[in-house]
Enzyme design. Structure first.
Site, PDB file in Angstrom:
ATOM      1  N   ASP A 161       2.371  42.144 -39.559  1.00 46.88           N
ATOM      2  CA  ASP A 161       3.190  43.363 -38.901  1.00 46.88           C
ATOM      3  C   ASP A 161       3.596  44.317 -40.108  1.00 46.88           C
ATOM      4  O   ASP A 161       3.805  43.684 -41.178  1.00 46.88           O
ATOM      5  CB  ASP A 161       4.503  42.823 -38.317  1.00 46.88           C
ATOM      6  CG  ASP A 161       3.935  42.234 -36.764  1.00 46.88           C
ATOM      7  OD1 ASP A 161       5.129  42.277 -36.147  1.00 46.88           O
ATOM      8  OD2 ASP A 161       3.034  41.906 -36.523  1.00 46.88           O
ATOM      9  N   HIS A 212       2.248  49.351 -33.517  1.00 50.03           N
ATOM     10  CA  HIS A 212       3.654  48.705 -33.890  1.00 50.03           C
ATOM     11  C   HIS A 212       4.312  49.924 -33.756  1.00 50.03           C
ATOM     12  O   HIS A 212       5.402  49.654 -34.558  1.00 50.03           O
ATOM     13  CB  HIS A 212       3.650  48.038 -35.166  1.00 50.03           C
ATOM     14  CG  HIS A 212       4.644  46.994 -35.017  1.00 50.03           C
ATOM     15  ND1 HIS A 212       5.106  45.969 -34.216  1.00 50.03           N
ATOM     16  CD2 HIS A 212       5.410  46.632 -36.458  1.00 50.03           C
ATOM     17  CE1 HIS A 212       6.163  45.240 -34.713  1.00 50.03           C
ATOM     18  NE2 HIS A 212       6.236  45.623 -35.975  1.00 50.03           N
ATOM     19  N   HIS A 216       8.742  51.777 -36.489  1.00 48.45           N
ATOM     20  CA  HIS A 216       9.385  50.738 -36.470  1.00 48.45           C
ATOM     21  C   HIS A 216      10.454  50.910 -35.523  1.00 48.45           C
ATOM     22  O   HIS A 216      11.525  50.244 -35.924  1.00 48.45           O
ATOM     23  CB  HIS A 216       9.428  49.880 -37.642  1.00 48.45           C
ATOM     24  CG  HIS A 216       9.781  48.531 -37.586  1.00 48.45           C
ATOM     25  ND1 HIS A 216      10.990  47.667 -37.424  1.00 48.45           N
ATOM     26  CD2 HIS A 216       8.775  47.471 -37.411  1.00 48.45           C
ATOM     27  CE1 HIS A 216      10.652  46.591 -37.323  1.00 48.45           C
ATOM     28  NE2 HIS A 216       9.507  46.409 -37.389  1.00 48.45           N
ATOM     29  N   HIS A 315       4.118  39.054 -41.964  1.00 48.50           N
ATOM     30  CA  HIS A 315       4.272  40.151 -42.245  1.00 48.50           C
ATOM     31  C   HIS A 315       3.565  40.564 -43.628  1.00 48.50           C
ATOM     32  O   HIS A 315       3.608  39.647 -44.499  1.00 48.50           O
ATOM     33  CB  HIS A 315       5.893  40.858 -42.470  1.00 48.50           C
ATOM     34  CG  HIS A 315       6.550  40.495 -41.313  1.00 48.50           C
ATOM     35  ND1 HIS A 315       7.112  39.398 -40.933  1.00 48.50           N
ATOM     36  CD2 HIS A 315       7.020  41.580 -40.208  1.00 48.50           C
ATOM     37  CE1 HIS A 315       7.763  39.591 -39.526  1.00 48.50           C
ATOM     38  NE2 HIS A 315       7.699  40.912 -39.401  1.00 48.50           N
TER      39      HIS A 315
END
Length: 393
Positions: A161, A212, A216, A315
């Site tokens: 991510d 995504h 964020h 991540h």
């Protein structure tokens, strides 16, 4: 003591404004210029005065009455203009009925009589135009808001991510390439805009893309459907600015903060919502935890919790310890599991990648001694609730 004299303004020392310059009315000529022109070009000035006199004589200075010739002339001109406009409208109507000339560019396009106006096509995960379909029923998933908790197959999925990251994404791509593993990269729109070359590298290596959100947004699930759609579309646009026909079959809410509305809107745009089953919390750095201890914790969590079908959250943005942890985890995962991407339930079916090795999906003996956790072991009809502590992704 006498009062001090006031300071004078050098621009207005004589108390008068200049007769010329910026203080005069726009588009006018000062008297001095007229006098100078009369000296140099007397014939031109005389002709100008004659024309001005004729105009003053022809144009009445006062408002004419309704019975004056000027008023009658004005009314006649207005009536003629109205008649011409009416005739033009009749011609356009007859032309449209006969399928002749097209409408002018400054008039809005109207649908044919009896037709239903269609909504503007939207870009989908395949990159092809398709209509937004909010009536599509979201397949039941075991994650929050019916998001996907597992891959739907025996394969384990690695997901990364918040990238792409100019320092860390290339490192994880190199490790994945070494073991011929395909992963899913959940991209933030602002990062995709900053590093389009990395988006191209991810796609060129055969990895799968996931939306995504653009920046964020941890609260996107609480917003209106229109604002959700706008954010998802902006993010996909940022990704496709780098790879125009990129497939984006998945969406992941930052923090895993899915809602029924968010999952439904994403699915209506062709993206299945992707949750996770394994969260090593690689983003969390507790007070007093050294880098070595952080890396060890991430490795231990992944090895303990991973089982066939698991989706692993990690991540590749601003987490160098994660990259170091995967230097050990990737060989271990490739040896013990089939690795690929989730099957997906959006418009674009996702073909799972071939396993890196033909070994059966069985954990190593050193990691299989502990009994399975009943709170995380999926069943035939999973009803697993997300972890309350998983708040960042």
């Amino acid at each position: 003591m006498p009062a001090a004299p006031k300071r004078s303004d050098p621009k207005r020392s004589n108390g008068q404004r200049s007769a010329t310059g910026s203080h005069r009315a726009p588009n006018t000529i000062p008297l001095e210029s007229w006098l100078e022109a009369a000296k140099n070009r007397p014939t031109t000035v005389l002709g100008t005065l004659v024309v001005a006199g004729l105009l003053i004589t022809a144009v009445p200075l006062s408002q004419p009455s309704t019975n004056s010739p000027g008023a009658l002339t004005t009314a006649a001109v207005q009536a003629a203009a109205s008649a011409q406009a009416a005739q033009a409208a009749q011609r356009n109507k007859a032309t449209d009925a006969g399928g002749g000339e097209q409408q002018s560019d400054d008039s809005p396009e109207q649908p044919p009589a009896g037709a239903t106006a269609k909504p503007t096509p939207q870009a989908t995960a395949t990159g092809k135009p398709a209509e937004y379909n909010p009536s599509r029923a979201v397949p039941a998933g075991a994650g929050p808001g019916s998001s996907l908790l597992t891959t739907g197959t025996q394969q384990v999925a690695l997901t990364f991510d918040d990238g792409p990251d100019p320092e860390l994404t290339p490192k994880i791509l190199a490790m994945l390439a070494q073991y011929q593993i395909k992963a899913t990269f959940c991209l933030v729109g602002t990062q995709a805009q900053k590093h389009p070359e990395l988006v191209r590298d991810i796609v060129a290596a055969g990895h799968t893309l996931c939306n995504h959100t653009f920046s964020h947004d941890l609260t996107i699930g609480k917003k209106s459907a229109a604002k959700i759609r706008a954010d998802l579309a902006k993010t996909n646009q940022a990704i496709r600015a780098a790879v125009p026909d990129a497939q984006i079959p998945f969406f992941r809410a930052p923090g895993g903060n899915f809602s029924d509305k968010l999952v439904k809107v994403a699915y209506a745009d062709g993206m299945s919502s992707l949750y996770w089953e394994v969260d090593p919390r690689d983003w969390e750095h507790t007070e007093g935890e050294t880098d070595a201890a952080h890396i060890k914790r991430v490795i231990a969590t992944v090895k303990k919790q991973t089982k066939p079908g698991a989706i692993i959250l990690s991540h590749d943005f601003n987490q160098p310890d994660t990259i170091k942890a995967y230097e050990e985890l990737i060989p271990w995962l490739a040896e013990n599991f089939e690795l690929g991407v989730p099957t997906g339930t959006g418009e674009t079916p996702v073909t799972p990648a071939s396993p890196a090795t033909p070994t059966p999906a069985t954990p190593s003996p050193s990691e299989s001694t502990s009994p399975p956790d009943p709170d995380t072991t999926p069943t035939t009809a999973p009803s697993l609730a997300p972890s309350a502590a998983a708040t960042t992704s």
